[in-house]
Design a protein around this motif. Sequence first.
Motif, mmCIF file in Angstrom:
data_model
loop_
_atom_site.group_PDB
_atom_site.id
_atom_site.type_symbol
_atom_site.label_atom_id
_atom_site.label_comp_id
_atom_site.label_asym_id
_atom_site.label_seq_id
_atom_site.Cartn_x
_atom_site.Cartn_y
_atom_site.Cartn_z
ATOM 1 N N PRO A 66 0.829 -1.217 0.000
ATOM 2 C CA PRO A 66 0.000 0.000 0.000
ATOM 3 C C PRO A 66 0.859 1.261 0.000
ATOM 4 O O PRO A 66 1.928 1.295 0.600
ATOM 5 C CB PRO A 66 -0.810 -0.128 1.299
ATOM 6 N N GLN A 95 0.243 7.351 3.381
ATOM 7 C CA GLN A 95 -1.004 8.062 3.636
ATOM 8 C C GLN A 95 -1.110 9.322 2.792
ATOM 9 O O GLN A 95 -2.210 9.714 2.383
ATOM 10 C CB GLN A 95 -1.101 8.408 5.131
ATOM 11 N N LEU A 117 -2.635 8.286 -0.420
ATOM 12 C CA LEU A 117 -4.039 7.902 -0.274
ATOM 13 C C LEU A 117 -4.942 9.118 -0.110
ATOM 14 O O LEU A 117 -6.105 9.095 -0.537
ATOM 15 C CB LEU A 117 -4.199 6.975 0.932
ATOM 16 N N ASP A 160 -7.986 -1.298 -6.058
ATOM 17 C CA ASP A 160 -7.384 -2.184 -5.056
ATOM 18 C C ASP A 160 -6.551 -1.409 -4.046
ATOM 19 O O ASP A 160 -5.435 -1.791 -3.693
ATOM 20 C CB ASP A 160 -6.531 -3.256 -5.745
ATOM 21 N N GLY A 161 -7.107 -0.287 -3.572
ATOM 22 C CA GLY A 161 -6.393 0.488 -2.565
ATOM 23 C C GLY A 161 -5.111 1.123 -3.052
ATOM 24 O O GLY A 161 -4.170 1.299 -2.282
ATOM 25 N N ALA A 205 -2.844 -0.162 -4.822
ATOM 26 C CA ALA A 205 -1.719 -1.084 -4.678
ATOM 27 C C ALA A 205 -0.814 -1.094 -5.899
ATOM 28 O O ALA A 205 0.364 -1.458 -5.805
ATOM 29 C CB ALA A 205 -2.232 -2.497 -4.399
ATOM 30 N N THR A 237 7.714 3.265 3.939
ATOM 31 C CA THR A 237 6.314 3.232 4.310
ATOM 32 C C THR A 237 6.148 2.600 5.673
ATOM 33 O O THR A 237 7.048 1.962 6.204
ATOM 34 C CB THR A 237 5.513 2.437 3.274
ATOM 35 N N SER A 251 4.270 0.108 6.422
ATOM 36 C CA SER A 251 4.283 -1.342 6.337
ATOM 37 C C SER A 251 5.699 -1.886 6.339
ATOM 38 O O SER A 251 5.985 -2.936 6.907
ATOM 39 C CB SER A 251 3.563 -1.797 5.064
#
Length: 217
Positions: A13, A16, A19, A64-65, A67, A169, A171
């Motif tokens: 992902p 932020q 996004l 898909d977010g 991705a 990131t 993640s």
Amino acid sequence: MLADLAVGVPRGPPPQAVLEKRPWWTSLIVLLGVTSIFQFTTLDVVGGMLTALMLFLACMMITDGMAEMHRCAVAFSMLSMLCLFFDMVPLLSSVGGRSEVTVEPVSRVSTKNELRITYETIIKTTPFFDNTQGYVYNGGSVVMILSPVAMLLGAYLAGQAHVELQGPTSSELDRDWPEARVRRRRPALGTVPSSPVDGSAATLLRFSGPSHRLEPD
């Protein structure tokens, strides 16, 4: 092919900051769709196909977010800037009015050994928007404005996304943190682990002095 342009970009992902730009990506998709419709209806088939390709890439990037953002951000930004350059040239040349150039033969003189033809060049300039020219003409003028705006917005969003994707990131940090803790807790070979004693680190050493036997009383 697009994946080769994303070498070194983290998978997963996006951050932020990327996004949060999703509403702007949605606006870009709407703008590209409207531009493509105008281009096809004004008989600009090549421009419509190119805009439809950019629309497909934009839709793929936000699904898909987001991705797939890391795979297409660089390519989308480069294509947007290239299209922006080619769109700005006719727009700047038509700000004062759209010119149409036609060449017509005026006279033809034939002799024994040659044929001489005289042509006349006619330059007709009309306003950028003209109610007397019909839909195709005015729709083309609308496309000349919408297309550069869409490509400029696409280049900005894709470039900003690429810059954000270069940083670590959350993640990645969550994935690397346990491994880093295990590496710090695992002692190296040939070293003696230490244990805290009264708040300070004490080293455990093997007793190497002479032994003494205690005599009974």
